[in-house]
Design an enzyme around this catalytic site. Sequence first.
Site, PDB file in Angstrom:
ATOM      1  N   ASP A 171      22.735  77.011 186.332  1.00 40.96           N
ATOM      2  CA  ASP A 171      21.965  77.403 187.509  1.00 40.96           C
ATOM      3  C   ASP A 171      20.667  76.595 187.530  1.00 40.96           C
ATOM      4  O   ASP A 171      20.635  75.480 188.033  1.00 40.96           O
ATOM      5  CB  ASP A 171      21.734  78.913 187.446  1.00 40.96           C
ATOM      6  CG  ASP A 171      20.975  79.468 188.641  1.00 40.96           C
ATOM      7  OD1 ASP A 171      20.870  78.762 189.655  1.00 40.96           O
ATOM      8  OD2 ASP A 171      20.479  80.610 188.564  1.00 40.96           O
TER       9      ASP A 171
ATOM     10  N   ARG B 105      32.083  91.425 183.977  1.00 40.51           N
ATOM     11  CA  ARG B 105      32.550  90.264 183.200  1.00 40.51           C
ATOM     12  C   ARG B 105      34.074  90.192 183.150  1.00 40.51           C
ATOM     13  O   ARG B 105      34.655  89.134 183.014  1.00 40.51           O
ATOM     14  CB  ARG B 105      32.041  90.349 181.755  1.00 40.51           C
ATOM     15  CG  ARG B 105      30.547  90.159 181.587  1.00 40.51           C
ATOM     16  CD  ARG B 105      30.232  89.932 180.115  1.00 40.51           C
ATOM     17  NE  ARG B 105      28.830  90.118 179.786  1.00 40.51           N
ATOM     18  CZ  ARG B 105      27.878  89.188 179.911  1.00 40.51           C
ATOM     19  NH1 ARG B 105      28.182  87.998 180.381  1.00 40.51           N
ATOM     20  NH2 ARG B 105      26.631  89.447 179.584  1.00 40.51           N
TER      21      ARG B 105
ATOM     22  N   GLU C  45      29.808  76.819 178.670  1.00 42.49           N
ATOM     23  CA  GLU C  45      28.921  77.789 179.322  1.00 42.49           C
ATOM     24  C   GLU C  45      29.589  78.330 180.581  1.00 42.49           C
ATOM     25  O   GLU C  45      30.518  77.720 181.124  1.00 42.49           O
ATOM     26  CB  GLU C  45      27.593  77.063 179.623  1.00 42.49           C
ATOM     27  CG  GLU C  45      26.521  77.832 180.326  1.00 42.49           C
ATOM     28  CD  GLU C  45      26.059  79.117 179.653  1.00 42.49           C
ATOM     29  OE1 GLU C  45      26.918  79.973 179.359  1.00 42.49           O
ATOM     30  OE2 GLU C  45      24.840  79.288 179.483  1.00 42.49           O
TER      31      GLU C  45
ATOM     32  N   LYS D 247      27.573  85.945 176.268  1.00 39.03           N
ATOM     33  CA  LYS D 247      28.948  86.365 176.269  1.00 39.03           C
ATOM     34  C   LYS D 247      29.729  85.727 177.411  1.00 39.03           C
ATOM     35  O   LYS D 247      30.945  85.781 177.455  1.00 39.03           O
ATOM     36  CB  LYS D 247      29.006  87.898 176.442  1.00 39.03           C
ATOM     37  CG  LYS D 247      28.056  88.647 175.537  1.00 39.03           C
ATOM     38  CD  LYS D 247      28.066  90.157 175.877  1.00 39.03           C
ATOM     39  CE  LYS D 247      27.184  90.910 174.924  1.00 39.03           C
ATOM     40  NZ  LYS D 247      25.850  91.198 175.523  1.00 39.03           N
ATOM     41  N   GLY D 248      28.994  85.156 178.359  1.00 35.56           N
ATOM     42  CA  GLY D 248      29.607  84.721 179.616  1.00 35.56           C
ATOM     43  C   GLY D 248      30.726  83.701 179.500  1.00 35.56           C
ATOM     44  O   GLY D 248      31.609  83.639 180.341  1.00 35.56           O
TER      45      GLY D 248
HETATM   46  P1  IMP Z   1      20.131  78.678 183.834  1.00 41.06           P
HETATM   47  O1  IMP Z   1      19.345  78.552 182.559  1.00 41.06           O
HETATM   48  O2  IMP Z   1      19.267  79.094 184.986  1.00 41.06           O
HETATM   49  O3  IMP Z   1      20.949  77.448 184.148  1.00 41.06           O
HETATM   50  O4  IMP Z   1      21.110  79.893 183.705  1.00 41.06           O
HETATM   51  C1  IMP Z   1      21.812  80.153 182.603  1.00 41.06           C
HETATM   52  C2  IMP Z   1      22.333  81.555 182.549  1.00 41.06           C
HETATM   53  O5  IMP Z   1      21.914  82.373 183.637  1.00 41.06           O
HETATM   54  C3  IMP Z   1      23.827  81.534 182.638  1.00 41.06           C
HETATM   55  O6  IMP Z   1      24.399  81.360 181.385  1.00 41.06           O
HETATM   56  C4  IMP Z   1      24.125  82.905 183.185  1.00 41.06           C
HETATM   57  O7  IMP Z   1      24.205  83.839 182.149  1.00 41.06           O
HETATM   58  C5  IMP Z   1      22.942  83.238 184.040  1.00 41.06           C
HETATM   59  N1  IMP Z   1      23.236  83.044 185.466  1.00 41.06           N
HETATM   60  C6  IMP Z   1      22.784  82.082 186.289  1.00 41.06           C
HETATM   61  N2  IMP Z   1      23.271  82.209 187.523  1.00 41.06           N
HETATM   62  C7  IMP Z   1      24.087  83.287 187.485  1.00 41.06           C
HETATM   63  C8  IMP Z   1      24.925  83.936 188.454  1.00 41.06           C
HETATM   64  O8  IMP Z   1      25.048  83.548 189.634  1.00 41.06           O
HETATM   65  N3  IMP Z   1      25.626  85.017 188.023  1.00 41.06           N
HETATM   66  C9  IMP Z   1      25.554  85.491 186.745  1.00 41.06           C
HETATM   67  N4  IMP Z   1      24.797  84.910 185.797  1.00 41.06           N
HETATM   68  C10 IMP Z   1      24.060  83.825 186.173  1.00 41.06           C
HETATM   69 MG    MG Z   2      25.029  83.647 180.274  1.00 45.32          MG
END
Ligand code: IMP
Ligand code: MG
Length: 175
Positions: free
Chosen positions: A104, A166, A100, A43-44
Amino acid sequence: MSKSTVGEVMITEEQIRARAAEIGKEISEEFAGEEMLVVGILKGAVLWLADVVKNIDNENLGIDFMVVSSYGSSTKSSGVVKIVKDLDSDIAGKIVIIVEDIVDSGITLSYLKRYLSGRNAKAVKICTLLDKPEGRKVELEADYIGFTVPDRFIVGYGLDFDQKYRQLPYISFLK
Ligand code: IMP
Ligand code: MG
């Protein structure tokens, strides 16, 4: 918002809107005349997607959504990506822009990029509101980045902690 959990404003709504306008213009110019599908990751990405698409000038633009899960309710990635809801649209021959909230570890998007690239899209691009380069576990570079943020847990403008915050009209962080 609760002053004990959410920190001060890092990025304002005005800054986000202005950046969305720049990125929307860039995308419009780069893909003029192409068929496009903008894919929001629920949903982000919803708030950011709304800002960006309003600035894309293209007659053949569709919007679709996917639900993927890679996080539980903790603040750490599980490293596992699961597709909970796939696209409704066909992407063959289209320019796919994945929208997106944040990159992260890079695990979610590198998986999604590979997954969608295997379906004959003309190109698969990534447009993220935030980039947290220090969190990277796999190599991944977004094509369009709103803002680069430090290695903190970010909330607001679509980003949640345990499904909360959110709705904040700005980017902040958990204290
Ligand atoms: P990744 O796969 O680690 O790149 O992260 C993807 C998902 O992790 C993002 O779409 C977010 O939903 C969540 N995420 C990563 N870092 C944060 C943060 O600092 N705050 C909130 N959600 C995060
Ligand atoms: Mg997310």
